[in-house]
Design a protein around this motif. Sequence first.
Motif, PDB file in Angstrom:
ATOM      1  N   HIS A 262     -19.376  27.603  84.504  1.00  0.00           N
ATOM      2  CA  HIS A 262     -18.725  27.666  85.818  1.00  0.00           C
ATOM      3  C   HIS A 262     -18.794  26.305  86.503  1.00  0.00           C
ATOM      4  O   HIS A 262     -17.780  25.782  86.953  1.00  0.00           O
ATOM      5  CB  HIS A 262     -19.427  28.687  86.729  1.00  0.00           C
ATOM      6  N   MET A 263     -19.998  25.741  86.594  1.00  0.00           N
ATOM      7  CA  MET A 263     -20.191  24.556  87.427  1.00  0.00           C
ATOM      8  C   MET A 263     -19.883  23.249  86.704  1.00  0.00           C
ATOM      9  O   MET A 263     -19.503  22.262  87.329  1.00  0.00           O
ATOM     10  CB  MET A 263     -21.627  24.551  87.971  1.00  0.00           C
ATOM     11  N   PHE A 264     -20.052  23.230  85.376  1.00  0.00           N
ATOM     12  CA  PHE A 264     -19.882  21.942  84.685  1.00  0.00           C
ATOM     13  C   PHE A 264     -18.616  21.870  83.840  1.00  0.00           C
ATOM     14  O   PHE A 264     -18.217  20.778  83.435  1.00  0.00           O
ATOM     15  CB  PHE A 264     -21.115  21.639  83.828  1.00  0.00           C
ATOM     16  N   ALA A 265     -17.983  23.010  83.531  1.00  0.00           N
ATOM     17  CA  ALA A 265     -16.793  22.951  82.674  1.00  0.00           C
ATOM     18  C   ALA A 265     -15.608  23.711  83.269  1.00  0.00           C
ATOM     19  O   ALA A 265     -14.565  23.816  82.618  1.00  0.00           O
ATOM     20  CB  ALA A 265     -17.122  23.499  81.285  1.00  0.00           C
ATOM     21  N   SER A 266     -15.759  24.221  84.502  1.00  0.00           N
ATOM     22  CA  SER A 266     -14.676  24.961  85.179  1.00  0.00           C
ATOM     23  C   SER A 266     -14.085  26.060  84.299  1.00  0.00           C
ATOM     24  O   SER A 266     -12.866  26.203  84.233  1.00  0.00           O
ATOM     25  CB  SER A 266     -13.535  24.011  85.591  1.00  0.00           C
TER      26      SER A 266
END
Length: 309
Positions: A262-266
Amino acid sequence: MSGTAKTGFRGSTWFKLVWVVPVAIIALALVVLAARWMRELPAVQDFIARYPGETHLPDGAPVGLPAWIGWQHFFNVFLMVLIIRSGWIVRTKQRPAAHWTRNNTGLVRTKNPPKKISLDLWLHLSLDAIWFVNGIVFVVLLFASGQWMRIVPTSWDIFPNALSTLIQYASLNWPTENGWVNYNSLQVIAYFLTVFIAAPLAAITGIRMSGAWPAKARKLNKVYPVQLARAIHFPVMLYFVLFIIVHVTLVFATGALRNLNHMFASRDDGSWAGFWIFAVSLVVITAAWLAARPLVLRPIASLGGKVSR
Ligand code: HEM
């Protein structure tokens, strides 16, 4: 002799830890048992059924996390680690290795001569300036994109739902994660407090202690004395450290790969993409941590001021 050694041990941190650790474990176990007992009660079961732990998002709330949030989150983590470290050094170091005096030329020119500060404080303030700009960009994009709806409480239901989440966490029977679409109410409250209360507090108390504050504004300084800022700034750092510990623990304990994606690879899947980007970001942060020493900082600080002993 043995008497002194005994007193030394009794007064030591180790002695305290020997007590603090088991007491904390027993206290936590009691909390878990109490929460489990509560969840057997029909009234609590009804309460959790009525307030499952998240509120409805307003219509039109965005789904998922775009890449800009990932980038801003990374810059924030990077800067926050170094800000906490440099703040801690400012607080604890007795004799700084070097000092810095701002050049009173160029864009920023003041009537009063600039004060000499430690190189550690120079680093703290320089990182703060970048962190502040990153924060402003974040808040502007948050409101422009509608992403604010995910971290700003929009209904009073948030409080019973947060209590429900807390009981579920404490009973070790955790609520299902749905962070791509909607955070649970405890998360919303924690993120709101961090972004909209703790961060501005750190900034406004930090600026009060810095040379940028008008020292001669008599009336203003009577209402807002520097001692007040100093008394708030450090506990705010403790809040950030506590938030980071709980936040990172939960990221890893509630579906690490998915959360990191979620936060690093969308993306919202269980692949390893986010994990590897996160791993690289840790390498970058560690490199910056190791580089933050006078040998490296001196030439950079010299660009805007005079570095001296
Ligand atoms: C715009 C943001 C910030 C500004 C302008 C700022 C400014 C300052 C200044 C001027 C000092 C030195 C105080 C002194 O000389 O006694 C200081 C100390 C410190 N800062 Fe910040 N700061 C900011 C953000 C933060 C953040 C986000 C943290 C950590 C989460 C932090 C942690 C600390 C700590 C631990 C100290 C030492 C406090 C003490 O001695 O009690 N600062 N800061």
